[in-house]
Design a protein around this motif. Structure first.
Motif, PDB file in Angstrom:
ATOM      1  N   SER A   1      13.532  -0.323   2.226  1.00 29.18           N
ATOM      2  CA  SER A   1      12.273   0.214   1.696  1.00 29.18           C
ATOM      3  C   SER A   1      11.722  -0.703   0.608  1.00 29.18           C
ATOM      4  O   SER A   1      10.527  -0.998   0.577  1.00 29.18           O
TER       5      SER A   1
ATOM      6  N   LYS B   1       2.883   4.676  -0.694  1.00 25.47           N
ATOM      7  CA  LYS B   1       4.258   4.507  -1.178  1.00 25.47           C
ATOM      8  C   LYS B   1       4.842   5.822  -1.685  1.00 25.47           C
ATOM      9  O   LYS B   1       6.016   6.129  -1.445  1.00 25.47           O
ATOM     10  N   THR B   2       4.031   6.619  -2.386  1.00 24.35           N
ATOM     11  CA  THR B   2       4.540   7.849  -3.003  1.00 24.35           C
ATOM     12  C   THR B   2       4.305   9.085  -2.158  1.00 24.35           C
ATOM     13  O   THR B   2       4.965  10.113  -2.349  1.00 24.35           O
TER      14      THR B   2
ATOM     15  N   GLU C   1      10.406  -3.917   2.335  1.00 25.01           N
ATOM     16  CA  GLU C   1       9.204  -3.687   3.141  1.00 25.01           C
ATOM     17  C   GLU C   1       7.984  -3.390   2.278  1.00 25.01           C
ATOM     18  O   GLU C   1       6.853  -3.731   2.648  1.00 25.01           O
ATOM     19  N   GLN C   2       8.191  -2.745   1.126  1.00 29.06           N
ATOM     20  CA  GLN C   2       7.075  -2.411   0.238  1.00 29.06           C
ATOM     21  C   GLN C   2       6.814  -3.508  -0.790  1.00 29.06           C
ATOM     22  O   GLN C   2       6.019  -3.313  -1.714  1.00 29.06           O
TER      23      GLN C   2
ATOM     24  N   GLU D   1       8.535  -4.563  -3.185  1.00 23.15           N
ATOM     25  CA  GLU D   1       8.950  -4.228  -4.538  1.00 23.15           C
ATOM     26  C   GLU D   1       9.970  -5.237  -5.060  1.00 23.15           C
ATOM     27  O   GLU D   1      10.235  -5.280  -6.266  1.00 23.15           O
TER      28      GLU D   1
ATOM     29  N   LEU E   1      -1.459  -0.680   5.797  1.00 28.05           N
ATOM     30  CA  LEU E   1      -0.466  -0.836   4.729  1.00 28.05           C
ATOM     31  C   LEU E   1       0.251  -2.176   4.854  1.00 28.05           C
ATOM     32  O   LEU E   1       0.443  -2.888   3.864  1.00 28.05           O
TER      33      LEU E   1
ATOM     34  N   TYR F   1      -2.250   1.659  -1.461  1.00 26.83           N
ATOM     35  CA  TYR F   1      -0.842   1.263  -1.444  1.00 26.83           C
ATOM     36  C   TYR F   1       0.025   2.267  -2.199  1.00 26.83           C
ATOM     37  O   TYR F   1       1.075   2.703  -1.703  1.00 26.83           O
ATOM     38  N   PHE F   2      -0.399   2.654  -3.397  1.00 22.35           N
ATOM     39  CA  PHE F   2       0.419   3.554  -4.198  1.00 22.35           C
ATOM     40  C   PHE F   2       0.493   4.955  -3.591  1.00 22.35           C
ATOM     41  O   PHE F   2       1.534   5.617  -3.670  1.00 22.35           O
TER      42      PHE F   2
ATOM     43  N   VAL G   1       0.056  -5.125   1.923  1.00 25.69           N
ATOM     44  CA  VAL G   1       1.188  -5.786   1.263  1.00 25.69           C
ATOM     45  C   VAL G   1       1.024  -7.307   1.356  1.00 25.69           C
ATOM     46  O   VAL G   1       1.232  -8.040   0.384  1.00 25.69           O
TER      47      VAL G   1
END
Length: 303
Positions: free
Chosen positions: A141, A21-22, A144-145, A147, A72, A17-18, A76
Protein backbone atom coordinates in the motif's frame (compact mmCIF):
# COMPACT_ATOMS: atom_id res chain seq x y z
CA UNK A 1 0.37 21.69 -27.41
CA UNK A 2 -0.75 21.70 -23.76
CA UNK A 3 -4.52 21.90 -23.30
CA UNK A 4 -6.09 24.34 -20.87
CA UNK A 5 -7.85 23.03 -17.78
CA UNK A 6 -10.37 24.91 -15.69
CA UNK A 7 -9.61 26.02 -12.13
CA UNK A 8 -6.67 24.79 -10.06
CA UNK A 9 -6.34 21.35 -11.63
CA UNK A 10 -3.31 20.25 -9.58
CA UNK A 11 -5.09 21.04 -6.31
CA UNK A 12 -8.15 19.11 -7.50
CA UNK A 13 -5.91 16.10 -8.09
CA UNK A 14 -4.30 16.52 -4.68
CA UNK A 15 -7.69 16.57 -2.95
CA UNK A 16 -8.78 13.54 -4.98
CA UNK A 17 -5.63 11.64 -3.97
CA UNK A 18 -6.16 12.18 -0.25
CA UNK A 19 -9.85 11.21 -0.40
CA UNK A 20 -8.96 8.07 -2.39
CA UNK A 21 -6.23 7.22 0.11
CA UNK A 22 -8.37 7.72 3.23
CA UNK A 23 -11.81 6.82 1.86
CA UNK A 24 -13.29 9.86 3.54
CA UNK A 25 -13.52 13.61 2.94
CA UNK A 26 -13.28 14.28 6.67
CA UNK A 27 -10.09 12.24 7.09
CA UNK A 28 -8.66 13.81 3.94
CA UNK A 29 -9.36 17.28 5.35
CA UNK A 30 -7.47 16.38 8.57
CA UNK A 31 -4.40 15.22 6.65
CA UNK A 32 -4.45 18.14 4.20
CA UNK A 33 -5.27 20.88 6.70
CA UNK A 34 -8.18 22.02 4.50
CA UNK A 35 -11.88 22.31 5.28
CA UNK A 36 -14.26 19.62 4.04
CA UNK A 37 -16.37 21.83 1.70
CA UNK A 38 -13.21 22.85 -0.16
CA UNK A 39 -12.18 19.22 -0.71
CA UNK A 40 -15.71 18.19 -1.75
CA UNK A 41 -15.64 21.07 -4.26
CA UNK A 42 -12.31 19.80 -5.66
CA UNK A 43 -13.80 16.33 -6.21
CA UNK A 44 -16.89 17.75 -7.95
CA UNK A 45 -14.71 19.93 -10.20
CA UNK A 46 -12.53 16.98 -11.16
CA UNK A 47 -15.57 14.79 -11.90
CA UNK A 48 -17.01 17.59 -14.04
CA UNK A 49 -13.71 18.04 -15.89
CA UNK A 50 -13.51 14.34 -16.82
CA UNK A 51 -17.25 13.75 -17.10
CA UNK A 52 -17.17 10.66 -14.88
CA UNK A 53 -17.96 9.66 -11.30
CA UNK A 54 -14.75 9.03 -9.36
CA UNK A 55 -16.31 7.59 -6.20
CA UNK A 56 -19.12 5.23 -5.31
CA UNK A 57 -20.83 6.87 -2.34
CA UNK A 58 -23.62 4.32 -1.90
CA UNK A 59 -22.22 2.37 1.07
CA UNK A 60 -21.22 5.15 3.44
CA UNK A 61 -17.59 5.04 2.31
CA UNK A 62 -16.15 6.74 -0.73
CA UNK A 63 -14.92 3.80 -2.80
CA UNK A 64 -13.15 4.38 -6.09
CA UNK A 65 -15.03 3.60 -9.28
CA UNK A 66 -13.23 1.90 -12.17
CA UNK A 67 -12.55 5.32 -13.68
CA UNK A 68 -11.40 6.60 -10.31
CA UNK A 69 -8.81 3.83 -10.01
CA UNK A 70 -7.38 4.73 -13.41
CA UNK A 71 -7.16 8.41 -12.52
CA UNK A 72 -5.59 7.62 -9.12
CA UNK A 73 -2.77 5.70 -10.79
CA UNK A 74 -2.17 8.60 -13.19
CA UNK A 75 -2.39 11.12 -10.35
CA UNK A 76 0.38 9.37 -8.43
CA UNK A 77 2.50 9.51 -11.60
CA UNK A 78 1.83 13.23 -12.07
CA UNK A 79 2.96 14.09 -8.55
CA UNK A 80 6.02 11.86 -8.95
CA UNK A 81 6.91 13.92 -12.05
CA UNK A 82 6.42 17.17 -10.15
CA UNK A 83 8.67 15.85 -7.38
CA UNK A 84 11.28 14.99 -10.01
CA UNK A 85 11.20 18.51 -11.42
CA UNK A 86 11.56 20.03 -7.95
CA UNK A 87 14.48 17.79 -7.01
CA UNK A 88 16.33 18.20 -10.29
CA UNK A 89 16.22 21.96 -9.90
CA UNK A 90 17.40 21.93 -6.29
CA UNK A 91 19.62 18.88 -6.02
CA UNK A 92 23.29 19.06 -5.10
CA UNK A 93 24.86 15.71 -5.96
CA UNK A 94 28.07 16.47 -4.09
CA UNK A 95 26.18 17.10 -0.88
CA UNK A 96 23.28 14.66 -0.68
CA UNK A 97 20.41 15.58 1.59
CA UNK A 98 16.76 14.75 2.14
CA UNK A 99 14.82 11.79 3.50
CA UNK A 100 14.78 8.24 2.14
CA UNK A 101 11.44 6.53 2.83
CA UNK A 102 11.37 2.74 2.97
CA UNK A 103 8.55 0.29 3.75
CA UNK A 104 9.60 -3.20 4.74
CA UNK A 105 9.20 -5.93 7.34
CA UNK A 106 10.26 -5.46 10.95
CA UNK A 107 12.82 -8.25 10.45
CA UNK A 108 14.47 -6.45 7.53
CA UNK A 109 14.53 -3.22 9.56
CA UNK A 110 16.22 -4.99 12.45
CA UNK A 111 18.51 -7.50 10.76
CA UNK A 112 19.30 -6.30 7.24
CA UNK A 113 19.16 -2.51 7.03
CA UNK A 114 21.12 -1.29 10.12
CA UNK A 115 24.60 -1.92 8.70
CA UNK A 116 23.70 -0.27 5.39
CA UNK A 117 22.01 2.75 6.98
CA UNK A 118 24.82 3.29 9.48
CA UNK A 119 27.48 3.21 6.76
CA UNK A 120 25.48 5.48 4.47
CA UNK A 121 24.89 7.94 7.32
CA UNK A 122 28.61 8.30 7.91
CA UNK A 123 29.15 9.22 4.25
CA UNK A 124 26.06 11.43 3.89
CA UNK A 125 25.18 12.99 7.27
CA UNK A 126 22.49 15.27 5.80
CA UNK A 127 20.37 12.31 4.67
CA UNK A 128 17.76 10.92 7.06
CA UNK A 129 15.63 7.78 6.90
CA UNK A 130 11.96 7.10 7.54
CA UNK A 131 11.25 3.37 7.94
CA UNK A 132 7.71 1.93 7.89
CA UNK A 133 7.46 -1.61 9.24
CA UNK A 134 4.63 -4.01 8.59
CA UNK A 135 3.29 -6.95 6.64
CA UNK A 136 3.08 -7.20 2.87
CA UNK A 137 -0.27 -5.39 2.76
CA UNK A 138 1.19 -2.36 4.57
CA UNK A 139 4.34 -2.38 2.41
CA UNK A 140 2.52 -2.69 -0.92
CA UNK A 141 0.00 0.00 0.00
CA UNK A 142 2.80 2.43 0.91
CA UNK A 143 4.62 1.69 -2.36
CA UNK A 144 1.52 1.89 -4.56
CA UNK A 145 0.41 5.19 -2.99
CA UNK A 146 3.92 6.67 -3.43
CA UNK A 147 4.24 7.18 0.33
CA UNK A 148 7.73 5.66 0.19
CA UNK A 149 10.58 5.50 -2.30
CA UNK A 150 10.58 1.70 -2.35
CA UNK A 151 9.72 -1.40 -0.37
CA UNK A 152 11.68 -4.53 0.56
CA UNK A 153 9.71 -7.76 0.90
CA UNK A 154 9.26 -11.38 -0.07
CA UNK A 155 6.58 -11.44 -2.76
CA UNK A 156 5.05 -14.29 -4.77
CA UNK A 157 3.33 -12.10 -7.37
CA UNK A 158 4.29 -8.55 -8.35
CA UNK A 159 1.32 -6.20 -8.99
CA UNK A 160 1.17 -4.84 -12.53
CA UNK A 161 1.89 -1.24 -11.47
CA UNK A 162 5.14 -2.22 -9.73
CA UNK A 163 8.58 -3.48 -10.68
CA UNK A 164 10.74 -5.78 -8.55
CA UNK A 165 14.52 -6.23 -8.43
CA UNK A 166 16.19 -9.07 -6.55
CA UNK A 167 18.01 -7.90 -3.41
CA UNK A 168 18.98 -10.96 -1.36
CA UNK A 169 18.03 -14.59 -0.77
CA UNK A 170 17.44 -16.45 2.46
CA UNK A 171 16.45 -19.93 3.68
CA UNK A 172 13.98 -21.10 6.29
CA UNK A 173 15.58 -22.95 9.20
CA UNK A 174 14.28 -24.62 12.34
CA UNK A 175 15.55 -23.38 15.70
CA UNK A 176 15.15 -25.10 19.06
CA UNK A 177 16.54 -24.71 22.56
CA UNK A 178 19.89 -26.56 22.95
CA UNK A 179 18.38 -29.31 25.11
CA UNK A 180 14.82 -29.11 23.89
CA UNK A 181 12.31 -31.58 25.22
CA UNK A 182 10.14 -31.23 22.12
CA UNK A 183 12.29 -32.84 19.42
CA UNK A 184 14.71 -35.68 20.11
CA UNK A 185 15.96 -36.34 16.57
CA UNK A 186 19.38 -34.92 15.70
CA UNK A 187 18.12 -34.22 12.18
CA UNK A 188 14.40 -33.53 12.57
CA UNK A 189 12.00 -34.58 9.82
CA UNK A 190 8.76 -32.72 9.13
CA UNK A 191 6.87 -35.37 11.10
CA UNK A 192 9.03 -34.59 14.15
CA UNK A 193 8.40 -30.87 13.80
CA UNK A 194 4.65 -31.42 13.39
CA UNK A 195 4.49 -32.98 16.87
CA UNK A 196 6.22 -30.05 18.57
CA UNK A 197 4.54 -26.82 19.72
CA UNK A 198 5.30 -24.26 17.02
CA UNK A 199 5.91 -20.61 17.78
CA UNK A 200 4.44 -19.13 14.63
CA UNK A 201 4.15 -15.78 12.92
CA UNK A 202 0.81 -14.05 12.15
CA UNK A 203 -1.32 -14.88 9.11
CA UNK A 204 0.08 -11.81 7.37
CA UNK A 205 3.55 -13.39 7.31
CA UNK A 206 4.70 -15.12 4.12
CA UNK A 207 6.63 -17.54 6.35
CA UNK A 208 3.37 -18.74 7.87
CA UNK A 209 1.78 -19.32 4.47
CA UNK A 210 4.83 -21.24 3.24
CA UNK A 211 5.11 -23.45 6.32
CA UNK A 212 1.41 -24.31 6.34
CA UNK A 213 1.46 -25.13 2.62
CA UNK A 214 4.45 -27.48 2.83
CA UNK A 215 3.12 -29.34 5.87
CA UNK A 216 -0.34 -29.66 4.29
CA UNK A 217 1.21 -31.11 1.13
CA UNK A 218 2.79 -33.81 3.30
CA UNK A 219 -0.51 -34.48 5.05
CA UNK A 220 0.81 -33.12 8.34
CA UNK A 221 -0.84 -30.76 10.78
CA UNK A 222 0.83 -28.07 12.85
CA UNK A 223 0.58 -27.36 16.57
CA UNK A 224 0.66 -23.56 16.41
CA UNK A 225 1.01 -23.00 20.13
CA UNK A 226 1.93 -19.31 20.17
CA UNK A 227 1.70 -16.54 17.54
CA UNK A 228 4.14 -13.63 17.71
CA UNK A 229 5.03 -10.90 15.23
CA UNK A 230 8.63 -10.16 16.25
CA UNK A 231 11.63 -12.36 15.43
CA UNK A 232 13.54 -11.53 18.61
CA UNK A 233 10.53 -12.26 20.83
CA UNK A 234 10.11 -15.58 19.01
CA UNK A 235 13.75 -16.38 19.79
CA UNK A 236 13.19 -15.56 23.48
CA UNK A 237 10.36 -18.07 23.76
CA UNK A 238 12.36 -20.71 21.90
CA UNK A 239 15.28 -20.11 24.26
CA UNK A 240 12.91 -20.88 27.17
CA UNK A 241 11.91 -24.09 25.33
CA UNK A 242 8.30 -22.96 25.07
CA UNK A 243 8.31 -24.37 21.56
CA UNK A 244 10.23 -24.46 18.29
CA UNK A 245 10.23 -21.98 15.42
CA UNK A 246 10.85 -21.80 11.68
CA UNK A 247 12.30 -18.50 10.48
CA UNK A 248 14.59 -16.83 7.94
CA UNK A 249 18.26 -17.63 8.51
CA UNK A 250 19.35 -14.03 7.84
CA UNK A 251 17.71 -13.02 11.12
CA UNK A 252 20.08 -15.23 13.13
CA UNK A 253 23.15 -13.52 14.55
CA UNK A 254 26.40 -15.28 15.42
CA UNK A 255 25.33 -15.16 19.07
CA UNK A 256 21.98 -16.74 18.19
CA UNK A 257 23.78 -19.66 16.58
CA UNK A 258 25.60 -20.26 19.88
CA UNK A 259 22.36 -20.25 21.90
CA UNK A 260 20.14 -22.39 19.66
CA UNK A 261 20.23 -25.61 17.77
CA UNK A 262 19.82 -24.46 14.16
CA UNK A 263 18.58 -27.09 11.71
CA UNK A 264 18.77 -26.53 7.98
CA UNK A 265 15.88 -28.11 6.12
CA UNK A 266 17.35 -29.02 2.72
CA UNK A 267 14.85 -29.97 0.06
CA UNK A 268 11.89 -28.90 2.21
CA UNK A 269 11.53 -25.18 1.55
CA UNK A 270 12.53 -23.26 -1.56
CA UNK A 271 15.00 -20.42 -1.27
CA UNK A 272 13.19 -17.21 -0.36
CA UNK A 273 13.88 -14.09 -2.42
CA UNK A 274 13.59 -10.58 -1.05
CA UNK A 275 13.04 -7.85 -3.64
CA UNK A 276 13.25 -4.11 -3.95
CA UNK A 277 9.77 -3.11 -5.08
CA UNK A 278 8.79 0.30 -6.45
CA UNK A 279 6.36 1.98 -8.78
CA UNK A 280 7.18 1.64 -12.46
CA UNK A 281 8.82 4.84 -13.71
CA UNK A 282 9.22 5.89 -10.11
CA UNK A 283 11.27 9.05 -9.60
CA UNK A 284 13.99 8.48 -7.02
CA UNK A 285 15.87 11.34 -5.40
CA UNK A 286 19.66 11.43 -5.74
CA UNK A 287 19.95 10.27 -2.12
CA UNK A 288 17.62 7.29 -2.69
CA UNK A 289 19.49 6.34 -5.87
CA UNK A 290 22.82 6.50 -4.04
CA UNK A 291 21.49 4.32 -1.21
CA UNK A 292 20.07 1.76 -3.61
CA UNK A 293 23.43 1.64 -5.34
CA UNK A 294 24.94 0.77 -1.97
CA UNK A 295 22.62 -2.12 -1.13
CA UNK A 296 22.30 -3.38 -4.71
CA UNK A 297 25.60 -2.89 -6.49
CA UNK A 298 24.19 -3.29 -10.00
CA UNK A 299 21.21 -1.01 -9.42
CA UNK A 300 20.24 0.79 -12.60
CA UNK A 301 17.44 1.14 -15.14
CA UNK A 302 15.30 -2.02 -15.53
CA UNK A 303 15.80 -4.17 -18.63
Amino acid sequence: MIEEFGGDFIQWLRGFYFVAKTGSVSRASEQMGRNQPAISHQIKCLESEFGVKLFDRSKGRMSLTTEGKVILEKTVGIFELIRQMQNEINRRLADLEGTINIATTHAVIQHYLPEHIAGFGEEHPKVSFNLIGGGNDVILSAVEQAEVDFGILNLDTVPAALEARQLFNTHLVLITAPNTRHIAAAKPALADIAKAPLIAFPDTSTITHTVRRIFAQKGLGLKEYLVLNNFDIVKKYVELDTGVAILDDYTLTSEDRKHFRVHKLPGVFDERRYDLVMLKRKYLSPAALQFLGRIQKDFGPPD
